[in-house]
Design a protein around this motif. Structure first.
Motif, mmCIF file in Angstrom:
data_model
loop_
_atom_site.group_PDB
_atom_site.id
_atom_site.type_symbol
_atom_site.label_atom_id
_atom_site.label_comp_id
_atom_site.label_asym_id
_atom_site.label_seq_id
_atom_site.Cartn_x
_atom_site.Cartn_y
_atom_site.Cartn_z
ATOM 1 N N GLY A 184 -3.947 12.228 16.825
ATOM 2 C CA GLY A 184 -2.687 12.906 17.094
ATOM 3 C C GLY A 184 -1.745 12.791 15.911
ATOM 4 N N PHE A 185 -0.729 13.669 15.870
ATOM 5 C CA PHE A 185 0.190 13.609 14.744
ATOM 6 C C PHE A 185 1.080 12.374 14.805
ATOM 7 C CE2 PHE A 185 3.413 14.941 11.705
ATOM 8 C CZ PHE A 185 2.606 15.466 10.712
ATOM 9 N N GLY A 186 1.254 11.813 15.992
ATOM 10 C CA GLY A 186 1.948 10.533 16.076
ATOM 11 C C GLY A 186 1.209 9.448 15.318
ATOM 12 N N ASP A 187 -0.120 9.504 15.336
ATOM 13 C CA ASP A 187 -0.921 8.551 14.569
ATOM 14 C C ASP A 187 -0.695 8.734 13.070
ATOM 15 O OD1 ASP A 187 -2.084 7.688 17.000
ATOM 16 O OD2 ASP A 187 -3.596 9.276 16.879
ATOM 17 N N VAL A 188 -0.499 9.988 12.646
ATOM 18 C CA VAL A 188 -0.235 10.267 11.233
ATOM 19 C C VAL A 188 1.088 9.619 10.819
ATOM 20 C CG1 VAL A 188 0.091 12.071 9.508
ATOM 21 C CG2 VAL A 188 -1.521 12.436 11.396
ATOM 22 N N ARG A 189 2.110 9.805 11.642
ATOM 23 C CA ARG A 189 3.416 9.194 11.335
ATOM 24 C C ARG A 189 3.304 7.670 11.279
ATOM 25 N NH1 ARG A 189 4.856 12.527 15.863
ATOM 26 N NH2 ARG A 189 5.627 14.575 15.192
ATOM 27 N N LEU A 190 2.598 7.109 12.239
ATOM 28 C CA LEU A 190 2.469 5.653 12.299
ATOM 29 C C LEU A 190 1.689 5.109 11.103
ATOM 30 C CD1 LEU A 190 2.994 3.062 13.899
ATOM 31 C CD2 LEU A 190 0.871 3.507 15.166
ATOM 32 N N SER A 191 0.713 5.870 10.604
ATOM 33 C CA SER A 191 -0.107 5.394 9.487
ATOM 34 C C SER A 191 0.731 5.151 8.247
ATOM 35 C CB SER A 191 -1.224 6.397 9.184
ATOM 36 O OG SER A 191 -0.691 7.606 8.656
ATOM 37 N N GLY A 192 1.697 6.021 7.969
ATOM 38 C CA GLY A 192 2.558 5.816 6.812
ATOM 39 C C GLY A 192 3.441 4.593 6.970
ATOM 40 N N LEU A 193 3.949 4.375 8.175
ATOM 41 C CA LEU A 193 4.799 3.215 8.443
ATOM 42 C C LEU A 193 4.025 1.915 8.254
ATOM 43 C CD1 LEU A 193 7.425 1.947 9.484
ATOM 44 C CD2 LEU A 193 6.609 2.386 11.815
ATOM 45 N N LEU A 194 2.832 1.850 8.822
ATOM 46 C CA LEU A 194 2.004 0.659 8.644
ATOM 47 C C LEU A 194 1.575 0.508 7.188
ATOM 48 C CD1 LEU A 194 -0.273 0.877 11.822
ATOM 49 C CD2 LEU A 194 1.820 -0.455 11.509
ATOM 50 N N GLY A 195 1.345 1.626 6.535
ATOM 51 C CA GLY A 195 0.900 1.589 5.143
ATOM 52 C C GLY A 195 1.918 0.948 4.211
ATOM 53 N N ILE A 196 3.206 1.241 4.392
ATOM 54 C CA ILE A 196 4.188 0.666 3.468
ATOM 55 C C ILE A 196 4.319 -0.846 3.684
ATOM 56 C CG2 ILE A 196 5.466 2.818 3.185
ATOM 57 C CD1 ILE A 196 7.582 1.736 5.090
ATOM 58 N N ALA A 197 4.243 -1.288 4.951
ATOM 59 C CA ALA A 197 4.355 -2.722 5.222
ATOM 60 C C ALA A 197 3.131 -3.471 4.708
ATOM 61 C CB ALA A 197 4.538 -2.958 6.722
ATOM 62 N N LEU A 198 1.940 -2.929 4.952
ATOM 63 C CA LEU A 198 0.717 -3.570 4.471
ATOM 64 C C LEU A 198 0.605 -3.504 2.956
ATOM 65 C CD1 LEU A 198 -1.697 -2.187 7.210
ATOM 66 C CD2 LEU A 198 -1.183 -4.617 6.844
ATOM 67 N N GLY A 199 1.020 -2.382 2.396
ATOM 68 C CA GLY A 199 0.936 -2.215 0.947
ATOM 69 C C GLY A 199 1.776 -3.218 0.189
ATOM 70 N N TRP A 200 2.905 -3.627 0.736
ATOM 71 C CA TRP A 200 3.720 -4.654 0.074
ATOM 72 C C TRP A 200 2.912 -5.932 -0.126
ATOM 73 C CZ3 TRP A 200 8.699 -5.477 -1.841
ATOM 74 C CH2 TRP A 200 9.047 -6.820 -2.040
ATOM 75 N N LEU A 201 2.096 -6.283 0.869
ATOM 76 C CA LEU A 201 1.338 -7.533 0.807
ATOM 77 C C LEU A 201 0.172 -7.442 -0.154
ATOM 78 C CD1 LEU A 201 1.269 -8.496 4.602
ATOM 79 C CD2 LEU A 201 2.865 -9.260 2.833
ATOM 80 N N GLY A 202 -0.467 -6.279 -0.275
ATOM 81 C CA GLY A 202 -1.591 -6.144 -1.197
ATOM 82 C C GLY A 202 -2.527 -5.033 -0.774
ATOM 83 N N TRP A 203 -3.398 -4.639 -1.699
ATOM 84 C CA TRP A 203 -4.353 -3.571 -1.383
ATOM 85 C C TRP A 203 -5.396 -4.031 -0.376
ATOM 86 C CZ3 TRP A 203 -2.735 0.959 -2.167
ATOM 87 C CH2 TRP A 203 -1.990 1.298 -3.299
ATOM 88 N N GLY A 204 -5.767 -5.297 -0.416
ATOM 89 C CA GLY A 204 -6.723 -5.794 0.563
ATOM 90 C C GLY A 204 -6.173 -5.703 1.977
ATOM 91 N N GLU A 205 -4.902 -6.104 2.144
ATOM 92 C CA GLU A 205 -4.260 -6.000 3.458
ATOM 93 C C GLU A 205 -4.140 -4.543 3.895
ATOM 94 O OE1 GLU A 205 -3.188 -9.919 1.768
ATOM 95 O OE2 GLU A 205 -3.320 -7.874 0.998
ATOM 96 N N PHE A 206 -3.807 -3.670 2.953
ATOM 97 C CA PHE A 206 -3.649 -2.250 3.286
ATOM 98 C C PHE A 206 -4.962 -1.639 3.761
ATOM 99 C CE2 PHE A 206 -4.205 2.103 1.556
ATOM 100 C CZ PHE A 206 -3.373 2.776 2.434
ATOM 101 N N VAL A 207 -6.012 -1.812 2.983
ATOM 102 C CA VAL A 207 -7.294 -1.186 3.327
ATOM 103 C C VAL A 207 -7.849 -1.757 4.626
ATOM 104 C CG1 VAL A 207 -9.685 -0.867 2.590
ATOM 105 C CG2 VAL A 207 -7.824 -0.617 0.932
ATOM 106 N N SER A 208 -7.902 -3.081 4.732
ATOM 107 C CA SER A 208 -8.479 -3.690 5.927
ATOM 108 C C SER A 208 -7.604 -3.471 7.146
ATOM 109 C CB SER A 208 -8.701 -5.193 5.703
ATOM 110 O OG SER A 208 -7.491 -5.843 5.396
ATOM 111 N N GLY A 209 -6.290 -3.441 6.971
ATOM 112 C CA GLY A 209 -5.389 -3.274 8.098
ATOM 113 C C GLY A 209 -5.344 -1.863 8.650
ATOM 114 N N LEU A 210 -5.159 -0.891 7.763
ATOM 115 C CA LEU A 210 -5.002 0.486 8.234
ATOM 116 C C LEU A 210 -6.325 1.086 8.679
ATOM 117 C CD1 LEU A 210 -2.664 2.439 8.593
ATOM 118 C CD2 LEU A 210 -3.267 3.459 6.404
ATOM 119 N N TYR A 211 -7.353 0.924 7.882
ATOM 120 C CA TYR A 211 -8.612 1.568 8.205
ATOM 121 C C TYR A 211 -9.488 0.710 9.113
ATOM 122 C CZ TYR A 211 -6.690 4.582 4.742
ATOM 123 O OH TYR A 211 -5.823 5.406 4.064
ATOM 124 N N GLY A 212 -9.206 -0.586 9.161
ATOM 125 C CA GLY A 212 -9.862 -1.416 10.169
ATOM 126 C C GLY A 212 -9.459 -0.996 11.560
ATOM 127 N N GLY A 213 -8.174 -0.655 11.738
ATOM 128 C CA GLY A 213 -7.721 -0.141 13.023
ATOM 129 C C GLY A 213 -8.388 1.167 13.386
#
Length: 262
Positions: A184-213
């Protein structure tokens, strides 16, 4: 005096720690982990248990397509929502406090925890992620990351957060465009929000966090279809899996990145 050097060191040549390297673990907690975990449990639990039902009574209903139905948001605003939103937020806030300690980025993550617990509960019950909650959370979390960069000088982490948010949004947009019945498009909106928070911590957190979900949601959906609990035409509420994946990314992202790098 007191400024960051251009080579990633404190004045005097002592290497500074990156955001990811300062993360704690279940065995070795971050600095001030107990205090930060206590703050996360109390602040997030109280905020989500109060704010969740309040928002559910007030957010507008989406426009539905012909033949589409949903549970009314206002009908969710009961004691069950109070317990679930508060309990999930307290648990996630405590975990993040343990992992991050009193890091400058902790406030931004705790805001995300409160909003995420409410969004996850709503999506699980209605299969909708209200944009009137997601967009303001972008602003607050983004402001928290800018404040963290001002406090620590970690402008590289802020730049990585912005890039990761854009990548997450773009990838999920493509998935929504290609498979609108699955994402759903709500998932698209949420992905960017989670991406900025995870991206601050590192690329490992971003990849495993966003795409692991993403993979977690896909696996659960396949199992439910195989068990005939749901059909192929039904949509699995994807938001809760994305939120669980983001929390798992904080816990496992750095170890997985080190494992991949050898």
């Amino acid at each position: 005096m007191g400024r960051w050097s251009s080579r990633g060191c404190w004045p005097g040549g002592r290497p500074r720690a990156s955001a990811s390297s300062r993360l704690g673990s279940w065995i070795v907690p971050a600095d001030n982990a107990l205090l930060a975990a206590g703050i996360g449990v109390i602040a997030c639990g109280a905020a989500a248990s109060t704010l969740g039902p309040w928002l559910m009574r007030r957010i507008p209903e989406p426009e539905l397509e012909d033949g589409e139905t949903k549970v009314l948001y206002a009908s969710l605003a009961g004691r069950r929502a109070t317990y679930w939103c508060g309990g999930l937020a307290a648990l996630a806030g405590g975990i993040l406090g343990w992992m991050l300690g009193l890091d400058a980025v902790l406030p931004a993550w705790l805001v995300l925890v409160v909003a995420g617990s409410v969004l996850g509960y709503i999506d699980a019950r209605t299969r909708f992620l209200p944009s009137v909650i997601i967009w303001p959370t972008y602003f607050v979390v983004g402001a928290g990351l800018v404040a963290a960069a001002l406090a620590t000088g970690e402008w590289g982490s802020l730049r990585r957060a912005a890039i990761a948010g854009a990548i997450g949004f773009a990838v999920f947009y493509v998935l929504w465009f290609a498979f609108p019945r699955g994402v759903g498009f709500g998932d698209v909106r949420l992905s960017g929000l989670l991406g900025i928070a995870l991206g601050w911590l590192g690329w490992g957190e971003f990849v495993s966090g966003l795409y692991g979900g993403f993979f977690l949601g896909a696996i659960v959906g396949i199992v439910l279809i195989a068990a005939r609990i749901m059909t192929r035409k039904q949509m699995v509420p994807f938001g809760p899996f994305m939120l669980v994946g983001a929390l798992a990314g904080v816990l496992l992202g750095a170890p997985l990145e080190r494992l991949y790098a050898g």
